[in-house]
Design a protein around this motif. Structure first.
Motif, mmCIF file in Angstrom:
data_model
loop_
_atom_site.group_PDB
_atom_site.id
_atom_site.type_symbol
_atom_site.label_atom_id
_atom_site.label_comp_id
_atom_site.label_asym_id
_atom_site.label_seq_id
_atom_site.Cartn_x
_atom_site.Cartn_y
_atom_site.Cartn_z
ATOM 1 N N ALA A 66 28.441 44.552 24.518
ATOM 2 C CA ALA A 66 29.514 43.966 25.326
ATOM 3 C C ALA A 66 29.385 42.455 25.321
ATOM 4 C CB ALA A 66 29.429 44.497 26.754
ATOM 5 N N PRO A 67 30.508 41.735 25.265
ATOM 6 C CA PRO A 67 30.408 40.283 25.261
ATOM 7 C C PRO A 67 29.853 39.761 26.578
ATOM 8 C CG PRO A 67 32.697 40.961 25.470
ATOM 9 C CD PRO A 67 31.908 42.198 25.202
ATOM 10 N N LEU A 68 29.039 38.718 26.486
ATOM 11 C CA LEU A 68 28.497 38.076 27.672
ATOM 12 C C LEU A 68 29.558 37.178 28.298
ATOM 13 C CD1 LEU A 68 25.005 37.057 26.300
ATOM 14 C CD2 LEU A 68 25.461 38.874 27.924
ATOM 15 N N ALA A 69 29.476 37.088 29.615
ATOM 16 C CA ALA A 69 30.384 36.176 30.313
ATOM 17 C C ALA A 69 30.046 34.745 29.948
ATOM 18 C CB ALA A 69 30.255 36.370 31.819
ATOM 19 N N GLY A 70 31.058 33.892 29.877
ATOM 20 C CA GLY A 70 30.810 32.471 29.599
ATOM 21 C C GLY A 70 30.912 32.158 28.128
ATOM 22 N N VAL A 71 31.389 30.982 27.853
ATOM 23 C CA VAL A 71 31.517 30.511 26.480
ATOM 24 C C VAL A 71 30.836 29.155 26.395
ATOM 25 C CG1 VAL A 71 33.120 29.793 24.682
ATOM 26 C CG2 VAL A 71 33.686 31.745 26.141
ATOM 27 N N GLY A 72 30.226 28.878 25.275
ATOM 28 C CA GLY A 72 29.557 27.586 25.090
ATOM 29 C C GLY A 72 28.090 27.792 24.846
ATOM 30 N N GLY A 73 27.301 26.771 25.108
ATOM 31 C CA GLY A 73 25.866 26.900 24.980
ATOM 32 C C GLY A 73 25.406 26.965 23.546
ATOM 33 N N LEU A 74 24.190 27.446 23.374
ATOM 34 C CA LEU A 74 23.537 27.501 22.071
ATOM 35 C C LEU A 74 22.908 28.871 21.893
ATOM 36 C CD1 LEU A 74 21.344 24.693 20.550
ATOM 37 C CD2 LEU A 74 20.564 27.051 20.470
ATOM 38 N N LEU A 75 23.069 29.421 20.719
ATOM 39 C CA LEU A 75 22.559 30.760 20.424
ATOM 40 C C LEU A 75 21.587 30.696 19.249
ATOM 41 C CD1 LEU A 75 22.774 33.849 21.008
ATOM 42 C CD2 LEU A 75 24.625 33.918 19.307
ATOM 43 N N ILE A 76 20.377 31.192 19.465
ATOM 44 C CA ILE A 76 19.397 31.349 18.386
ATOM 45 C C ILE A 76 19.372 32.826 18.034
ATOM 46 C CG2 ILE A 76 16.981 31.093 17.705
ATOM 47 C CD1 ILE A 76 16.739 28.905 19.858
ATOM 48 N N LYS A 77 19.717 33.143 16.789
ATOM 49 C CA LYS A 77 19.860 34.532 16.379
ATOM 50 C C LYS A 77 18.749 34.955 15.429
ATOM 51 C CE LYS A 77 23.740 36.516 15.544
ATOM 52 N NZ LYS A 77 23.799 37.372 16.760
ATOM 53 N N ASN A 78 18.361 36.222 15.531
ATOM 54 C CA ASN A 78 17.549 36.912 14.518
ATOM 55 C C ASN A 78 16.115 36.407 14.411
ATOM 56 O OD1 ASN A 78 19.939 38.305 13.718
ATOM 57 N ND2 ASN A 78 20.521 36.494 12.497
ATOM 58 N N GLY A 79 15.623 35.704 15.427
ATOM 59 C CA GLY A 79 14.263 35.180 15.356
ATOM 60 C C GLY A 79 13.231 36.192 15.825
ATOM 61 N N ARG A 80 12.009 36.000 15.381
ATOM 62 C CA ARG A 80 10.875 36.785 15.878
ATOM 63 C C ARG A 80 10.232 35.970 16.999
ATOM 64 N NH1 ARG A 80 5.372 38.314 12.479
ATOM 65 N NH2 ARG A 80 4.279 39.366 14.197
ATOM 66 N N ILE A 81 10.470 36.380 18.229
ATOM 67 C CA ILE A 81 10.052 35.613 19.397
ATOM 68 C C ILE A 81 8.620 35.979 19.757
ATOM 69 C CG2 ILE A 81 10.560 35.051 21.795
ATOM 70 C CD1 ILE A 81 13.426 36.054 21.275
ATOM 71 N N ILE A 82 7.766 34.965 19.796
ATOM 72 C CA ILE A 82 6.356 35.169 20.126
ATOM 73 C C ILE A 82 6.049 34.455 21.436
ATOM 74 C CG2 ILE A 82 3.978 34.980 19.329
ATOM 75 C CD1 ILE A 82 5.713 36.529 17.373
ATOM 76 N N THR A 83 5.542 35.211 22.406
ATOM 77 C CA THR A 83 5.000 34.608 23.623
ATOM 78 C C THR A 83 3.525 34.995 23.709
ATOM 79 O OG1 THR A 83 5.589 36.499 25.013
ATOM 80 C CG2 THR A 83 7.232 34.741 24.785
ATOM 81 N N ALA A 84 2.882 34.626 24.810
ATOM 82 C CA ALA A 84 1.457 34.930 24.941
ATOM 83 C C ALA A 84 1.187 36.431 24.972
ATOM 84 C CB ALA A 84 0.899 34.269 26.200
ATOM 85 N N ASP A 85 2.204 37.215 25.378
ATOM 86 C CA ASP A 85 1.944 38.658 25.468
ATOM 87 C C ASP A 85 3.077 39.522 24.929
ATOM 88 O OD1 ASP A 85 3.790 38.226 27.424
ATOM 89 O OD2 ASP A 85 2.629 39.076 29.066
ATOM 90 N N ALA A 86 3.925 38.950 24.072
ATOM 91 C CA ALA A 86 5.012 39.749 23.501
ATOM 92 C C ALA A 86 5.343 39.266 22.100
ATOM 93 C CB ALA A 86 6.247 39.690 24.393
#
Length: 480
Positions: free
Chosen positions: A16-36
């Motif tokens: 479903a589309p998110l509310a709001g238009v604008g901003g910045l979108l980073i797509k398809n990345g492998r997100i690394i945090t300290a525990d994920a």
């Protein structure tokens, strides 16, 4: 201190589309945090991470495709010295050049050190440093307050620094007598006051009296090359001071943090403290993990004159193990560059070489290349010691140091496979040599966001000095 859980990083398909238009979108990345470790998209509005999810359906003003890339939180370097007066010179990176170089290397925030002059107030030191930093930083920053003269007047300023200024960490020196060093009586008094108001003590833990004795001894014997800088600071000088500091911190109950720990003996002092259920935070620096004291015998050995000095191969092994054991919590730089002509002030006397090493731009890439790519540490541990732990220890988490909904959008997009060579010809630090000249690195910072703004892209800095913001910090952690 309450930790924000990484539950924000649970990802689901978002058809479903998110509310709001604008901003910045980073797509398809492998997100690394300290525990994920997740494949997902990140949607940013303004300076803040708004949504994290798979296949986010949102129309953004700007899209970045991070396919095949790693996506980290912005790095935090909690140990730098920009435009610092020392040994008759100033470190060559100012707040503009230093924070910009940090951004090129994936570090979005630094913590610098204010140095109180003996006989003067903490307030006067803060105003002096602010005169250099205000409106000049490209990246975000904060300060530690180095207390070199603890007395009844200074004591009254501690609460104000913590509660009004948001400066919650206080550095002490156990060396550099007559300039920075405080004695154990002052240390105990400062620890008690800092503990009372929810702060933390950082320490340069080396035995200054012993070092001064050895410097004088070597000079009297005509031993003046950079090698004798190293030989004037043997391992015992650091091990003894580290043990003494942990004992004082244990006695007072004040949270303690040892900066730039380099060697097996010093880490063993911390290890011994855990036997009495004490937690002491430990920082090492990238150079101590990958360089060793054999460099002091080279013709250009002055390049690596810093305090404490580089150590031995066995100490490198100890530090890497300490990271994995959770004893070493942070990898910083102690970035304090001096141009070669300044280093040559000590060409005939090692004690006149300005101490310091340029690394603010190299830390994240070197730690990945030498740590993750060589299977010494995991990706999660990499983010923990370079980003998350500094934020937790120094009162900025989860605003900084992680990728989570509601956190500042400080983000690094990193190519783990790209090889490149470090050189003074291509770095952005304001110094005319590199301590890593010709070093081939695996992994390259490609794009950096600072509070939602694309700061580094295509090897170009898109933001100007003054964008960097002073970050007031919360009362610090006594555990992480």
């Amino acid at each position: 201190m309450s930790d924000k859980k990484q539950s924000d990083l649970k990802v689901e398909d978002s058809k479903a589309p998110l509310a709001g238009v604008g901003g910045l979108l980073i797509k398809n990345g492998r997100i690394i945090t300290a525990d994920a470790d997740q494949l997902a998209d990140i949607y940013i509005e303004g300076e803040i991470i708004k949504t994290i999810g798979k296949n986010l359906n949102v129309k953004a003003d700007k899209e970045i495709d991070a396919a095949g890339k790693l996506v980290f939180p912005g790095g935090i370097d909690p140990h730098v010295h920009l435009e610092m007066p020392f040994m008759g010179a100033f470190s060559s990176d100012n707040y503009e050049t230093g924070t910009r170089a940090a951004l090129f290397g994936g570090t979005t925030m630094v913590i610098d050190f204010i140095l109180q002059k003996q006989g003067n107030s903490l307030r006067s030191a803060l105003e002096e440093w602010k005169s250099r930093s205000d409106n000049n930083c490209v990246g975000d920053y904060s300060f530690h307050m180095a207390v070199t003269d603890f007395n009844e007047n200074t004591k009254k300023e501690i609460r104000e620094m913590i509660e009004v200024e948001g400066i919650t960490s206080f550095k002490t020196f156990m060396a550099y007598k007559g300039v920075f060093m405080i004695d154990d009586r002052q240390m105990i008094g400062l620890m008690n006051e800092v503990k009372k108001h929810g702060g933390l003590i950082n320490v340069h833990a080396t035995n200054g009296d012993m070092i001064d004795y050895l410097i004088d001894k070597h000079k009297a014997e005509g031993k003046l090359s950079p090698l004798y800088h190293y030989l004037s600071q043997p391992e015992i000088t650091e091990a003894e001071a580290s043990g003494r500091f942990t004992d004082m911190a244990n006695y007072t109950g004040c949270p303690g943090y040892i900066v730039h720990l380099t060697c097996e003996g010093a880490l063993n002092a911390v290890r011994n403290a855990t036997r009495r259920n004490q937690k002491v935070f430990v920082e090492t620096c990238i150079q101590y993990l990958i360089l060793d004291a054999s460099l002091y015998e080279k013709e250009d050995g002055a390049k690596w004159v810093m305090s404490p000095p580089l150590r031995e191969k066995k100490d490198q092994a100890t530090l890497w193990a300490g990271i994995n054991q959770g004893l070493v919590n942070v990898v910083a730089t102690d970035h304090c560059p001096f141009n070669w002509e300044k280093k040559l002030l000590g060409k005939d006397d090692f004690s006149k070489i300005p101490n310091g090493h340029p690394a603010i731009e190299n830390r994240m890439e070197l730690l990945y290349s030498e740590g993750v790519a060589k299977n010494k540490i995991t990706l999660n541990k990499y983010v923990e010691v370079a980003c998350t732990n500094p934020a937790k220890i120094f009162g900025m988490f989860p605003q900084k140091g992680t990728i989570a909904v509601g956190s500042d959008a400080d983000i690094v997009i990193f190519d783990p496979k790209e090889k490149h060579t470090l050189s003074a010809k291509t770095h952005h630090m304001n110094v005319d040599y590199s301590g890593y000249e010709g070093w081939e690195v695996t992994g390259k910072v490609k794009t950096v966001l600072l509070r939602g703004k694309v700061a580094i892209e295509n090897n170009h800095c898109n933001i100007d000095k003054g964008y960097g913001k002073f970050i007031k910090r919360k009362k610090v952690a006594d555990k992480i």
